[in-house]
Motif scaffolding. Sequence first.
Motif, PDB file in Angstrom:
ATOM      1  N   SER A  96       0.665  -1.273   0.001  1.00  0.00           N
ATOM      2  CA  SER A  96       0.112  -0.088   0.099  1.00  0.00           C
ATOM      3  C   SER A  96       0.899   1.334   0.006  1.00  0.00           C
ATOM      4  CB  SER A  96      -1.003  -0.048   1.333  1.00  0.00           C
ATOM      5  OG  SER A  96      -0.250   0.049   2.492  1.00  0.00           O
ATOM      6  N   LYS A 291     -12.198  -2.804  -7.846  1.00  0.00           N
ATOM      7  CA  LYS A 291     -10.885  -2.974  -8.396  1.00  0.00           C
ATOM      8  C   LYS A 291     -10.639  -1.997  -9.494  1.00  0.00           C
ATOM      9  CE  LYS A 291     -12.157  -7.042 -11.005  1.00  0.00           C
ATOM     10  NZ  LYS A 291     -11.829  -8.490 -11.432  1.00  0.00           N
ATOM     11  N   PRO A 294      -9.168   2.671  -9.598  1.00  0.00           N
ATOM     12  CA  PRO A 294      -7.999   3.493 -10.261  1.00  0.00           C
ATOM     13  C   PRO A 294      -8.139   3.875 -11.820  1.00  0.00           C
ATOM     14  CG  PRO A 294      -7.252   1.756  -8.940  1.00  0.00           C
ATOM     15  CD  PRO A 294      -8.617   1.452  -9.249  1.00  0.00           C
ATOM     16  N   ALA A 297     -11.069   6.281 -12.043  1.00  0.00           N
ATOM     17  CA  ALA A 297     -10.702   7.707 -11.554  1.00  0.00           C
ATOM     18  C   ALA A 297      -9.825   8.217 -12.772  1.00  0.00           C
ATOM     19  CB  ALA A 297      -9.975   7.547 -10.434  1.00  0.00           C
ATOM     20  N   ALA A 298      -8.969   7.429 -13.441  1.00  0.00           N
ATOM     21  CA  ALA A 298      -8.123   8.041 -14.519  1.00  0.00           C
ATOM     22  C   ALA A 298      -8.897   8.333 -15.826  1.00  0.00           C
ATOM     23  CB  ALA A 298      -7.061   6.977 -14.956  1.00  0.00           C
ATOM     24  N   ARG A 356      -1.651   3.922  -3.930  1.00  0.00           N
ATOM     25  CA  ARG A 356      -0.641   3.897  -4.733  1.00  0.00           C
ATOM     26  C   ARG A 356      -0.924   3.906  -6.418  1.00  0.00           C
ATOM     27  NH1 ARG A 356       4.302   0.308  -3.763  1.00  0.00           N
ATOM     28  NH2 ARG A 356       5.470   2.237  -5.033  1.00  0.00           N
ATOM     29  N   ARG A 357      -1.708   2.880  -6.453  1.00  0.00           N
ATOM     30  CA  ARG A 357      -2.299   2.825  -7.843  1.00  0.00           C
ATOM     31  C   ARG A 357      -3.033   4.051  -8.510  1.00  0.00           C
ATOM     32  NH1 ARG A 357      -5.862  -1.682 -10.118  1.00  0.00           N
ATOM     33  NH2 ARG A 357      -4.993  -0.751 -11.862  1.00  0.00           N
ATOM     34  N   VAL A 358      -3.893   4.694  -7.830  1.00  0.00           N
ATOM     35  CA  VAL A 358      -4.708   5.766  -8.105  1.00  0.00           C
ATOM     36  C   VAL A 358      -3.321   7.001  -8.432  1.00  0.00           C
ATOM     37  CG1 VAL A 358      -6.171   7.714  -7.508  1.00  0.00           C
ATOM     38  CG2 VAL A 358      -6.760   5.493  -6.860  1.00  0.00           C
ATOM     39  N   TYR A 360      -0.400   6.754  -9.105  1.00  0.00           N
ATOM     40  CA  TYR A 360       0.339   6.351 -10.487  1.00  0.00           C
ATOM     41  C   TYR A 360      -0.523   6.648 -11.631  1.00  0.00           C
ATOM     42  CZ  TYR A 360       2.173   3.029 -14.157  1.00  0.00           C
ATOM     43  OH  TYR A 360       2.659   2.795 -15.374  1.00  0.00           O
ATOM     44  N   GLU A 361      -1.974   6.244 -11.503  1.00  0.00           N
ATOM     45  CA  GLU A 361      -2.620   6.657 -12.871  1.00  0.00           C
ATOM     46  C   GLU A 361      -2.680   8.143 -12.999  1.00  0.00           C
ATOM     47  OE1 GLU A 361      -3.728   4.688 -15.010  1.00  0.00           O
ATOM     48  OE2 GLU A 361      -3.639   2.735 -14.215  1.00  0.00           O
ATOM     49  N   ASN A 385      -4.330   7.248   4.087  1.00  0.00           N
ATOM     50  CA  ASN A 385      -5.341   8.346   3.308  1.00  0.00           C
ATOM     51  C   ASN A 385      -6.350   8.798   4.396  1.00  0.00           C
ATOM     52  OD1 ASN A 385      -7.713   9.071   1.721  1.00  0.00           O
ATOM     53  ND2 ASN A 385      -8.030   7.168   0.667  1.00  0.00           N
TER      54      ASN A 385
END
Length: 461
Positions: A96, A291, A294, A297-298, A356-358, A360-361, A385
């Motif tokens: 995370s 899932k 991200p 959101a992108a 982290r994935r959000v 990154y996107e 968060n």
Amino acid sequence: MAVAAAAVAMLVPRGSLLVGLLPVHVVVMVLVILGVAAVLWRIWRPRDVYLVDYGCFLGEPHHRVPFAMVLEHARLMKYLIDEESTNFMARLYEGSGIGEETSLPDSYHYLPPESGMEASREEAELVIFSAVDEVFARTTALNPEDIDALILACSFTTPTPAFADVVVNRYKLRADVQSVNLSGMGCSGALIAIGLAKNLLQAAPPGKRVLIITTEILSSMFYTGTKREMLVPNVLFRMGAAAMIMSNSPERARFRLGPIMRTLTAAQDRDYRCAFQEEDDEGITGINLSKDLPVVAANALKGHLVSLGLAVLPVSELLRVALSFLKHKLFLTEKGCYRPGFHRLFEHFCIHPGGRRVLYEVQRGLGLSDADMEASHMTLHRFGNMASSSLLYELAYVEAKQRMRKGDRVCMISFSPGIDCSSVIWECIQPLPPPAAAYGPWAGCIHRYPVQLPKIIAKKA
């Protein structure tokens, strides 16, 4: 003056009454007209809005929740959380990007965690009062009686009386204070509250002030079921709160508010349900984080950048984008469209640390460097968060690092269930001096940051 008179004379038709006037009279008349126009423009143009200062909650050592403690508590509560769910949350936690110093409320330290209204009120009073005390400590010339309006944003916990009324009671705000309690706005709550404050201040006489408080109360959010998508918030969310004082007067202000943009994609079913509060098959309430979040959101960010670009990009950049788009459509080139240089417009970025994935996107969508994303990743590591208050911790990180300069522009971007994508632009007009910049939530630990984080591996679509 002679040149101006000659220019005016060329514009005056022959036979006009102005022909008989002396050149100096014509010039004076022009100057008077221009002066009146300037006064009218100053009266009717939107009033500038400012951020006077802000404060953030900082947890005590006993609020700290290291990974080992989380695992121990989970395995001691097998009657509440099964082993498979515990292992899933452990794997999620390890990737995370969240560190060992984040804070959780006292209610989470009990076995089993307390989730009643009393626990929520205790947590709310702790984080909200700490943030408000901090902002008044930083703005020593202001007192609670100087506040004309109060906006409090908290999504999932809405007691009666509302938390805004709790603040009015604690700080004895004036009887004529305008009070608004926002709920359900998610992690964009702070930026939505800033937009509301802007509207209030632009319609108010000069010298008015708005107190904004943003938080998320966790005591009522702990999920004890087995559905994986609903276990994710248990891992990511942490305790926090921030308070801001905004004004329509530049007196003692530190930032000038720029454009505010908001894009809502809730009309699309996939976006609408990607972050959804509901009951699982066993009737246990939680927040279902898909899932696909991200990626959704992108995609919402792509549409949002169109509005943001029109508001902040220079004409030259807009033309390059338009020409690149036409070339791509007309000639069907394999090369993608030109990506505008947002990283050249802003010195600092505060992206909501939803995971982290959000992050990154968003980094990939905006074409940002690792340095641009530092404040976001380090806030996620140090504090987790904290929903809508997280952006103020990121701003505090930039200032604690003494990187803020007069004239610097800050771009804040956040996401909420919906999907709601919001952005706010600030311009620094008064940076903190070096000793004061180290105060705030990063006091005592800023020298240890940035820390090295493992690289995230991009997943194929």
